[in-house]
Design a protein around this motif. Sequence first.
Motif, PDB file in Angstrom:
ATOM      1  N   ARG A   1      -4.313   4.986  -5.348  1.00 43.46           N
ATOM      2  CA  ARG A   1      -5.240   3.860  -5.246  1.00 43.46           C
ATOM      3  C   ARG A   1      -6.488   4.265  -4.470  1.00 43.46           C
ATOM      4  NH1 ARG A   1      -1.940  -1.599  -3.960  1.00 43.46           N
ATOM      5  NH2 ARG A   1      -4.094  -2.194  -3.481  1.00 43.46           N
TER       6      ARG A   1
ATOM      7  N   TRP B   1       0.810  -1.217   0.000  1.00 48.28           N
ATOM      8  CA  TRP B   1       0.000   0.000   0.000  1.00 48.28           C
ATOM      9  C   TRP B   1       0.848   1.274   0.000  1.00 48.28           C
ATOM     10  CZ3 TRP B   1      -5.090  -0.024   3.338  1.00 48.28           C
ATOM     11  CH2 TRP B   1      -6.027  -0.861   2.714  1.00 48.28           C
TER      12      TRP B   1
ATOM     13  N   SER C   1       3.475   2.232  -8.278  1.00 44.05           N
ATOM     14  CA  SER C   1       2.282   1.697  -7.648  1.00 44.05           C
ATOM     15  C   SER C   1       2.081   0.252  -8.063  1.00 44.05           C
ATOM     16  CB  SER C   1       1.050   2.518  -8.052  1.00 44.05           C
ATOM     17  OG  SER C   1      -0.142   1.899  -7.601  1.00 44.05           O
TER      18      SER C   1
ATOM     19  N   PHE D   1      -0.715  -1.059  -8.091  1.00 46.29           N
ATOM     20  CA  PHE D   1      -2.063  -1.103  -8.662  1.00 46.29           C
ATOM     21  C   PHE D   1      -2.079  -0.816 -10.159  1.00 46.29           C
ATOM     22  CE2 PHE D   1      -6.058   0.984  -9.869  1.00 46.29           C
ATOM     23  CZ  PHE D   1      -6.985   0.045  -9.450  1.00 46.29           C
ATOM     24  N   TRP D   2      -1.266   0.140 -10.618  1.00 45.31           N
ATOM     25  CA  TRP D   2      -1.347   0.597 -12.005  1.00 45.31           C
ATOM     26  C   TRP D   2      -0.417  -0.215 -12.900  1.00 45.31           C
ATOM     27  CZ3 TRP D   2      -5.297   3.563 -13.188  1.00 45.31           C
ATOM     28  CH2 TRP D   2      -5.910   4.273 -12.139  1.00 45.31           C
TER      29      TRP D   2
END
Length: 729
Positions: free
Chosen positions: A452, A430, A488, A490-491
């Motif tokens: 995020r 995170w 990140s 996430f991306w």
Amino acid sequence: MAIFFNEVDRTFHLQTIQTSYMMQIVNEGYLAHLYWGERVREARMPRPLRYRDRGFSPNPNSDDRSFSLDTLPQEYPGYGNTDFRSPAVYIDQNNGSRITDLRYLTHRIYNGKPKLQGLPATYTENESEADTLEIDLYDHVIRLKVTLQYTVYHDYSAITRSVKYRNEGKETVRLEKVQSMNVDFRDSKFEMINLPGAHVRERDIERLALRRGSQSVESRRGSSSHHQNPFVALVRPETTETCGEAYGFSFVYSGNFKAEIEVDQTEQTRVNIGINDFDFSWKLEHNQTFQTPEVVMVHSSKGLGEMSRIYHNLYGDRLIRGRYRDQERPVLINNWEATYFDFDETSILNIADRAKDAGIELFVLDDGWFGKRHDDFTSLGDWFVDQEKLPNGLNALAEKINAKGMQFGLWFEPEMVSPESELYKEHPDWCLHVPDRRRSQARNQLILDFSREDVCNEMIKRVSVILESAPINYVKWDMNRNMTEIGSAFWPEDQQKEVAHRYILGLYYVLEKITSRFPDILFESCSGGGGRYDPGMLHYMPQTWTSDNTDAISRLRIQYGTSLVYPISSMASHVSEVPNHQVGRITPLSTRGHVAMDGNLGYELDVTKLTEEDIQEIKQQVDFYKTVRQTIQFGDFYRLVNPFNEKDYGSIHVNQDKTEAVFIHVNQLAEPNGPFKSVKLSGLDPDKDYKVEELDAIYGGDELMRIGLNIPYPNRDFNSTLYRLSAVN
């Protein structure tokens, strides 16, 4: 309507109260800049654009060798189409091309001002306050629409600008550089002012003559930063506080930015400002849009002081929002420099008792109340109460402080996580990070990945639980490191260069949710002091901790530089103990009080260790400040003596109807057998008489402004003077 379009000569004329801004559509649809300066009635242009064959300046139209984008003053220049200067837009296309050719398509003029999706911006409360012009430029090859957005305020001499991109083509493009505005001036007789600095030494004023070629001001740190501020001004060499032309460019954004100034071959000057193109790229697919942040442009023909007051008024009235926008800010005490991490409920209540005796209205519990936070190695992200320090919880502590007649405030750092925390153990991905690279720490902490949505929502939840658990009236929102290893989990790989900007969009999302959910809380922004003192944060938080440096003499320069753009109501300023914790200087309590009264007064020291005499002096300061804080926080501010150039500092705050003023003067170093000094005041009504309360004397406003007022002879270093002036007629 303050925006006009002449269909015959295809000119746009934007008028504020004091300024005019003009553009013209020329030669097959290019948008040229004509004029920005003092207001004129009509756009008949006695100084029209002139053309000449400039060798090695190529021509988009081969039939006319005198016309080149390389020399044309433009509104929004692209790359690769006969202009060699720094472009406002640079786009990568799938076929490897980077060329753009933006031509006028259409425009719209309407009342009001639209919101910028996901971004802070100045606003209107009704449509009659402003007019907006949108000009669509179009690249017909890649089918890219670029909408230039201009808003003109009726009551403020300011123009705002931003740009919206829409990909109407089938091919994905990559936005590599997307500046929010561009202005091409037709000469280069300017000096540039910017606000460089460092932690505990923010917002110096630097003024340098422009040279040929490029000069820039930027941040690559993930925030607007201590080291530069998202503001530049161009001024004429003769410009002073009270006379001469000044052009201000203030960027409403809290992340990486870049302001470029370029003087070209014919001594024209190009200015553009926007998101820093360094390590930035944005994937724009079919029918997707991208909105740039806003720039607030101010022209003054009456010097830097007028430019500042335009920014102060606009930002105070139409950037800052909420209950506290127009409300007097409370006098507070913060326990940080009194206790650091070493406190318990008893010591906090003892400080609150003494602070209440001095008339202080708000107690702020700083870092160390949560998790296992006994130092700065642990617990960021674990937003639950440390039961060892506060066994009865926050609610009980807040209620006890409320029972003393004081409000209660709390420190947070929601954007950060400690590697030594429960949150990090649960969610190690995170934080911002890059695979196979170390996770560099600063202040023993990492940065949560606010790009995020799941991380943002979890922080909204955790902070909200605390804010709902006790009667909390104030929040200090801190951010104590800059970005490294920006990436990140996430991306996808091809969107990693979007992460820094997406982080800022996520931050704005979090701030919008929390400040809307808790409208009665006064939020104060902080980033190691003034490391994120920018208009973007002010949209959500009406005041900012100006600097971690609480030394009164250091603060003279810091607060002077900050006032160039930011309203006094936004400037938190505290009295601390001596020797000062940052520089070791010993200054009189009276001087520390006078300097702190030049902004939002607060205290940051252990009042339980002060003498009764000191407590009474603080009480006198607080009692006096309460009688004049409306004038100080919301009046017109005039800088009188520049501490960057002089050995002294001077300022005056004048209320709106010019019936009250507060004059502050600080002598930095006494001179042996030095000269007598006087200061000419500003902002008063020359036809009114004023009683200088501390002198028990009456003088005309014209006398005080044209002849001046004597300053007491300093018999020591760091001597200060504060006078209250009241109109008697």
